[in-house]
Design a protein around this motif. Sequence first.
Motif, PDB file in Angstrom:
ATOM      1  N   GLU A 102       0.798  -1.231   0.000  1.00 29.02           N
ATOM      2  CA  GLU A 102       0.000   0.000   0.000  1.00 29.02           C
ATOM      3  C   GLU A 102       0.829   1.278   0.000  1.00 29.02           C
ATOM      4  N   SER A 103       1.909   1.313   0.766  1.00 27.41           N
ATOM      5  CA  SER A 103       2.682   2.540   0.900  1.00 27.41           C
ATOM      6  C   SER A 103       4.161   2.260   0.659  1.00 27.41           C
ATOM      7  N   ILE A 104       4.899   3.301   0.251  1.00 25.93           N
ATOM      8  CA  ILE A 104       6.295   3.133  -0.167  1.00 25.93           C
ATOM      9  C   ILE A 104       7.150   4.224   0.465  1.00 25.93           C
ATOM     10  N   ALA A 105       8.370   3.873   0.847  1.00 25.82           N
ATOM     11  CA  ALA A 105       9.347   4.843   1.320  1.00 25.82           C
ATOM     12  C   ALA A 105      10.703   4.463   0.741  1.00 25.82           C
ATOM     13  N   ASN A 106      11.598   5.427   0.636  1.00 21.62           N
ATOM     14  CA  ASN A 106      12.935   5.102   0.145  1.00 21.62           C
ATOM     15  C   ASN A 106      14.001   5.771   0.999  1.00 21.62           C
ATOM     16  N   PHE A 107      15.114   5.065   1.182  1.00 20.54           N
ATOM     17  CA  PHE A 107      16.327   5.606   1.790  1.00 20.54           C
ATOM     18  C   PHE A 107      17.413   5.422   0.741  1.00 20.54           C
ATOM     19  N   GLY A 108      17.741   6.535   0.071  1.00 15.33           N
ATOM     20  CA  GLY A 108      18.602   6.410  -1.089  1.00 15.33           C
ATOM     21  C   GLY A 108      17.868   5.634  -2.166  1.00 15.33           C
ATOM     22  N   ASP A 109      18.511   4.635  -2.724  1.00 14.44           N
ATOM     23  CA  ASP A 109      17.881   3.817  -3.770  1.00 14.44           C
ATOM     24  C   ASP A 109      17.239   2.553  -3.223  1.00 14.44           C
ATOM     25  N   VAL A 110      17.204   2.422  -1.917  1.00 16.01           N
ATOM     26  CA  VAL A 110      16.566   1.259  -1.294  1.00 16.01           C
ATOM     27  C   VAL A 110      15.118   1.605  -0.977  1.00 16.01           C
ATOM     28  N   LEU A 111      14.202   0.794  -1.477  1.00  9.80           N
ATOM     29  CA  LEU A 111      12.779   1.010  -1.252  1.00  9.80           C
ATOM     30  C   LEU A 111      12.257   0.090  -0.157  1.00  9.80           C
ATOM     31  N   TYR A 112      11.254   0.582   0.544  1.00  9.53           N
ATOM     32  CA  TYR A 112      10.565  -0.220   1.552  1.00  9.53           C
ATOM     33  C   TYR A 112       9.068  -0.104   1.317  1.00  9.53           C
ATOM     34  N   THR A 113       8.360  -1.176   1.577  1.00  9.81           N
ATOM     35  CA  THR A 113       6.896  -1.139   1.489  1.00  9.81           C
ATOM     36  C   THR A 113       6.304  -2.055   2.551  1.00  9.81           C
ATOM     37  N   GLY A 114       5.117  -1.694   3.004  1.00 11.36           N
ATOM     38  CA  GLY A 114       4.372  -2.544   3.922  1.00 11.36           C
ATOM     39  C   GLY A 114       3.241  -3.212   3.166  1.00 11.36           C
ATOM     40  N   THR A 115       3.005  -4.480   3.424  1.00  8.52           N
ATOM     41  CA  THR A 115       2.010  -5.240   2.666  1.00  8.52           C
ATOM     42  C   THR A 115       0.790  -5.578   3.515  1.00  8.52           C
ATOM     43  N   ALA A 116      -0.275  -5.967   2.823  1.00  5.40           N
ATOM     44  CA  ALA A 116      -1.550  -6.238   3.497  1.00  5.40           C
ATOM     45  C   ALA A 116      -1.476  -7.449   4.419  1.00  5.40           C
ATOM     46  N   ASP A 117      -0.486  -8.319   4.216  1.00  8.74           N
ATOM     47  CA  ASP A 117      -0.362  -9.492   5.086  1.00  8.74           C
ATOM     48  C   ASP A 117       0.634  -9.260   6.222  1.00  8.74           C
ATOM     49  N   GLY A 118       0.947  -7.975   6.501  1.00  7.96           N
ATOM     50  CA  GLY A 118       1.709  -7.643   7.693  1.00  7.96           C
ATOM     51  C   GLY A 118       3.216  -7.688   7.554  1.00  7.96           C
ATOM     52  N   LYS A 119       3.744  -7.641   6.342  1.00  7.68           N
ATOM     53  CA  LYS A 119       5.191  -7.682   6.145  1.00  7.68           C
ATOM     54  C   LYS A 119       5.757  -6.290   5.862  1.00  7.68           C
ATOM     55  N   ILE A 120       6.969  -6.047   6.330  1.00  2.90           N
ATOM     56  CA  ILE A 120       7.759  -4.889   5.919  1.00  2.90           C
ATOM     57  C   ILE A 120       8.824  -5.426   4.977  1.00  2.90           C
ATOM     58  N   VAL A 121       8.796  -4.961   3.743  1.00  2.00           N
ATOM     59  CA  VAL A 121       9.635  -5.542   2.697  1.00  2.00           C
ATOM     60  C   VAL A 121      10.676  -4.533   2.238  1.00  2.00           C
ATOM     61  N   LYS A 122      11.892  -4.999   2.050  1.00  2.00           N
ATOM     62  CA  LYS A 122      12.999  -4.190   1.547  1.00  2.00           C
ATOM     63  C   LYS A 122      13.268  -4.571   0.094  1.00  2.00           C
ATOM     64  N   ILE A 123      13.421  -3.545  -0.758  1.00  2.00           N
ATOM     65  CA  ILE A 123      13.629  -3.774  -2.181  1.00  2.00           C
ATOM     66  C   ILE A 123      14.940  -3.124  -2.615  1.00  2.00           C
ATOM     67  N   VAL A 124      15.859  -3.948  -3.082  1.00  2.00           N
ATOM     68  CA  VAL A 124      17.137  -3.472  -3.612  1.00  2.00           C
ATOM     69  C   VAL A 124      17.278  -4.013  -5.025  1.00  2.00           C
ATOM     70  N   GLY A 125      17.155  -3.123  -6.008  1.00  2.00           N
ATOM     71  CA  GLY A 125      17.204  -3.579  -7.395  1.00  2.00           C
ATOM     72  C   GLY A 125      16.071  -4.530  -7.689  1.00  2.00           C
ATOM     73  N   LYS A 126      16.403  -5.741  -8.101  1.00  2.00           N
ATOM     74  CA  LYS A 126      15.395  -6.746  -8.429  1.00  2.00           C
ATOM     75  C   LYS A 126      15.199  -7.763  -7.311  1.00  2.00           C
TER      76      LYS A 126
END
Length: 376
Positions: A102-126
């Motif tokens: 639902e929502s997105i934040a970034n620290f530099g080029d690292v993205l974070y998102t929270g999901t409907a099933d209660g996870k905090i996910v970190k995204i680096v590239g692919k």
Amino acid sequence: MNEPEGLRFRRLNRPQIITDELQEPQYKGTSTYSGKVFRVTLVTLGGCLILPLLVVIFLLESPIQPEVLSLNEPPLLSGCYEPNFKLREAQRLFEDQLVGPESIANFGDVLYTGTADGKIVKIVGKTISVVARLGKPPCGKVTNLVAAGQMVGGRRLSFVNDLDVTQDGRKVYFTDSSSRWQRRDYLHLIMEATADGRVLEYDTETKEVTVLMENLRFANGIQLFPDEESVLVAETTMARIRRVHVSGLNKGGMDTFVENLPGFPDNIRRSSSGGYWVAMSAVRPNPGFSLLDFLSQKPWIKKLIFKLFSQDTLMKFVPRYSLVLELQESGACARSFHDPHGMVAAYISEAHEHDGHLYLGSFRSPYLCKLDLSKV
């Protein structure tokens, strides 16, 4: 003896006439019987269908107690709101690997998102990885600042939604969409339209939680103004954005930033132009038919709908039309991106700008979207 021609004709035809007269009553009797059977069958079937419906209507209690709303006629989808297909230029990311990011934040080029099933996910590239899982108990490095269910200002925090943090990290401003409904019941909250949403402040030094504004109808996305003396708050059910003054001379006041939007706003995020990105959770088509506008002054129909259908069933009737607005600092519309049938991006909840791209979150879809702003 020669009979007259006419008499002989009548004699030859009379047996046939008598036969027809004898058979006619039998035919009528069969037809009448068949008609009665058909009517009895029809009434029985009708009763079998209508009786349960009447039981539902009169005996079952509706899960919602909706209030009457007064919404303005939706603005025409013209000018800045003119429909286009620009959101179809987006690409889907991590399809079927995320549930409602639902929502997105970034620290530099690292993205974070929270999901409907209660996870905090970190995204680096692919690559995606789970940082933490929220729940009872949480899993991972989780610090609980404000507890769900906590009593604040005489009411329970039930639907803690969006937040923003001051530059010095001292204050956290957040919305509590409802003290009655939780996130999984978002459609109940929209349809009930109760004014129990609030804006609150958490002080990271004193650990105190303070109510800054209340009586909002589905307080949703929140975004600090550049001077940090006020926050913008999406009042979703009312299709508008409010400005709540959280410090300075006007602290405690509230005014309207933009009224009568072409959809029901979700999250609000800053744009690189100095304005704001606003994602619409649903659109109010004009010309066209907006179900939520139609039902706004018909609470009895809302009650009946929720007696008959589940939230998941009702969501199938919500158009997949996706719309993102960029508003100027004054609140005027700067531009809009559309996907009229949600073919690429559907159920958009947030538009987060980073490095020339717009990352699109969703409260329902199993993917993120990424839109290159240089192409639109």
